[in-house]
Design a protein around this motif. Structure first.
Motif, mmCIF file in Angstrom:
data_model
loop_
_atom_site.group_PDB
_atom_site.id
_atom_site.type_symbol
_atom_site.label_atom_id
_atom_site.label_comp_id
_atom_site.label_asym_id
_atom_site.label_seq_id
_atom_site.Cartn_x
_atom_site.Cartn_y
_atom_site.Cartn_z
ATOM 1 N N LEU A 1 14.383 0.348 0.642
ATOM 2 C CA LEU A 1 13.160 0.015 -0.105
ATOM 3 C C LEU A 1 12.624 1.253 -0.824
ATOM 4 N N THR A 2 12.704 2.393 -0.151
ATOM 5 C CA THR A 2 12.234 3.645 -0.762
ATOM 6 C C THR A 2 12.991 3.920 -2.051
ATOM 7 N N ASP A 3 14.310 3.704 -2.023
ATOM 8 C CA ASP A 3 15.131 3.935 -3.229
ATOM 9 C C ASP A 3 14.718 3.007 -4.366
ATOM 10 N N VAL A 4 14.478 1.735 -4.015
ATOM 11 C CA VAL A 4 14.089 0.758 -5.039
ATOM 12 C C VAL A 4 12.716 1.107 -5.619
ATOM 13 N N LEU A 5 11.823 1.584 -4.778
ATOM 14 C CA LEU A 5 10.438 1.813 -5.199
ATOM 15 C C LEU A 5 10.214 3.178 -5.860
ATOM 16 N N ARG A 6 11.152 4.114 -5.672
ATOM 17 C CA ARG A 6 10.930 5.490 -6.140
ATOM 18 C C ARG A 6 10.540 5.561 -7.620
ATOM 19 N N PRO A 7 11.286 4.899 -8.538
ATOM 20 C CA PRO A 7 10.932 5.041 -9.959
ATOM 21 C C PRO A 7 9.772 4.155 -10.419
ATOM 22 N N VAL A 8 9.217 3.363 -9.504
ATOM 23 C CA VAL A 8 8.239 2.339 -9.895
ATOM 24 C C VAL A 8 6.848 2.935 -10.086
ATOM 25 N N GLY B 1 -2.485 -5.829 2.787
ATOM 26 C CA GLY B 1 -3.530 -4.880 2.383
ATOM 27 C C GLY B 1 -3.006 -3.445 2.411
ATOM 28 N N PRO B 2 -2.331 -3.044 3.512
ATOM 29 C CA PRO B 2 -1.765 -1.689 3.552
ATOM 30 C C PRO B 2 -0.764 -1.417 2.426
ATOM 31 N N ALA B 3 0.016 -2.428 2.024
ATOM 32 C CA ALA B 3 0.961 -2.219 0.915
ATOM 33 C C ALA B 3 0.198 -1.929 -0.375
ATOM 34 N N ILE B 4 -0.900 -2.665 -0.596
ATOM 35 C CA ILE B 4 -1.718 -2.426 -1.798
ATOM 36 C C ILE B 4 -2.301 -1.014 -1.759
ATOM 37 N N ARG B 5 -2.842 -0.641 -0.599
ATOM 38 C CA ARG B 5 -3.432 0.696 -0.464
ATOM 39 C C ARG B 5 -2.385 1.791 -0.670
ATOM 40 N N ALA B 6 -1.184 1.554 -0.128
ATOM 41 C CA ALA B 6 -0.120 2.564 -0.241
ATOM 42 C C ALA B 6 0.311 2.739 -1.699
ATOM 43 N N CYS B 7 0.294 1.649 -2.466
ATOM 44 C CA CYS B 7 0.596 1.755 -3.903
ATOM 45 C C CYS B 7 -0.414 2.672 -4.568
ATOM 46 N N VAL B 8 -1.695 2.377 -4.307
ATOM 47 C CA VAL B 8 -2.759 3.136 -4.969
ATOM 48 C C VAL B 8 -2.700 4.602 -4.551
ATOM 49 N N GLU B 9 -2.505 4.824 -3.245
ATOM 50 C CA GLU B 9 -2.487 6.204 -2.734
ATOM 51 C C GLU B 9 -1.295 6.989 -3.268
ATOM 52 N N SER B 10 -0.225 6.278 -3.639
ATOM 53 C CA SER B 10 0.957 6.973 -4.180
ATOM 54 C C SER B 10 0.937 6.996 -5.708
ATOM 55 N N SER C 1 8.942 -7.954 5.780
ATOM 56 C CA SER C 1 7.732 -7.259 6.209
ATOM 57 C C SER C 1 7.052 -6.561 5.040
ATOM 58 N N MET C 2 5.811 -6.942 4.752
ATOM 59 C CA MET C 2 5.048 -6.217 3.737
ATOM 60 C C MET C 2 4.713 -4.809 4.246
ATOM 61 N N GLY C 3 4.618 -4.689 5.588
ATOM 62 C CA GLY C 3 4.383 -3.362 6.184
ATOM 63 C C GLY C 3 5.523 -2.405 5.864
ATOM 64 N N ALA C 4 6.745 -2.930 5.750
ATOM 65 C CA ALA C 4 7.891 -2.080 5.411
ATOM 66 C C ALA C 4 7.753 -1.553 3.988
ATOM 67 N N ILE C 5 7.170 -2.361 3.106
ATOM 68 C CA ILE C 5 6.935 -1.905 1.734
ATOM 69 C C ILE C 5 5.871 -0.790 1.743
ATOM 70 N N ALA C 6 4.828 -1.017 2.546
ATOM 71 C CA ALA C 6 3.791 0.023 2.678
ATOM 72 C C ALA C 6 4.419 1.315 3.199
ATOM 73 N N ASP C 7 5.264 1.220 4.230
ATOM 74 C CA ASP C 7 5.907 2.411 4.808
ATOM 75 C C ASP C 7 6.781 3.108 3.776
ATOM 76 N N ALA C 8 7.517 2.295 2.989
ATOM 77 C CA ALA C 8 8.438 2.880 2.015
ATOM 78 C C ALA C 8 7.689 3.613 0.910
ATOM 79 N N LEU C 9 6.455 3.223 0.660
ATOM 80 C CA LEU C 9 5.659 3.847 -0.400
ATOM 81 C C LEU C 9 5.011 5.146 0.082
ATOM 82 N N ARG C 10 4.962 5.345 1.396
ATOM 83 C CA ARG C 10 4.254 6.519 1.932
ATOM 84 C C ARG C 10 5.200 7.705 2.093
#
Ligand SMILES: [Mg+2]
Length: 227
Positions: A6-13, A102-111, A218-227
């Motif tokens: 997930l981290t690899d997919v999200l890195r350029p986003v 909610g944590p996934a949304i916050r992690a997007c904003v924080e990143s 898991s949406m939590g996994a998306i949040a983790d991958a963004l952090r």
């Protein structure tokens, strides 16, 4: 799917488009979808004609009912949509938060990533939910179905294309997260890669077959991958 992938997919986003019902909350957890569909049908029944589909009375998916009504009786589309908006606003007051949503949304904003909601649900209902849960300031924009025009709904890429334009984003800088094959189809049509959120048994295979670049339960996994 593990967090590394997930981290690899999200890195350029830079911009994250989120479907609402599924990734953010379960809209009809407290006011069940069949009850909403029935309420919509009842509100329309005085205006129905003998030739209208009998199946409308037993339709359990309110969005499918809206789509069918607009198709068969375009004269009722605006009225049906207005009624459904009212019912969806009632439903989201009883909706269940998606764990990790909610944590996934916050992690997007924080990143440093912007978050946009792209949903077949009503924009009014989505905005009401976000305000109730203190998430409204984390969301750059809400793209719900076009009022009175259910053809705007996914799998049509219409709403995603509007979000892309509002974000002034190239498709390659964006990811869409959705829990249905129609989300992946809309993403493909808009040239935006989609992460499938498989929140029910059997969905992972459906989302992968539709062309999701990654699938997670898991949406939590998306949040983790963004952090
Ligand atoms: Mg959904």
């Amino acid at each position: 799917m593990n967090t590394t992938q997930l981290t690899d997919v999200l890195r350029p986003v830079k911009h994250v488009f989120l479907d609402f019902d599924g990734p953010v909350c379960s809209v009809f957890a407290g006011l069940p979808a069949p009850d909403v569909a029935r309420g919509l049908y009842d509100s329309l029944s005085p205006a129905l004609a003998p030739g209208d589909p009998e199946g409308w009375a037993t339709e359990t998916d309110p969005l499918a009912l809206l789509r069918s009504v607009a198709d068969v009786r375009p004269d009722l589309a605006v009225r049906a949509d207005e009624t459904l908006v009212r019912l969806e606003v009632e439903a989201v007051a009883l909706a269940e938060q998606t764990p990790g949503g909610g944590p996934a949304i916050r992690a997007c904003v924080e990143s440093g990533r912007s978050v946009w909601i792209v949903s077949n649900n009503s924009g009014d209902a989505i905005r009401a939910y976000l305000a109730d849960h203190g998430l409204d300031d984390a969301i750059a924009g809400v793209f719900g179905r076009v009022p009175g025009d259910p053809t705007s709904m996914k799998p049509n890429p219409h709403l995603l294309l509007h979000a892309l334009s509002a974000a002034s984003a190239a498709p390659g800088e964006c990811i869409f997260v959705g829990d249905a094959a129609r989300d992946v189809q809309a993403g493909t049509a808009a040239d935006v890669a989609t992460i499938g959120y498989a929140n029910k048994p059997g969905k992972a295979a459906v989302l992968a077959a539709a062309g999701a670049v990654a699938v997670t339960d898991s949406m939590g996994a998306i949040a983790d991958a963004l952090r």
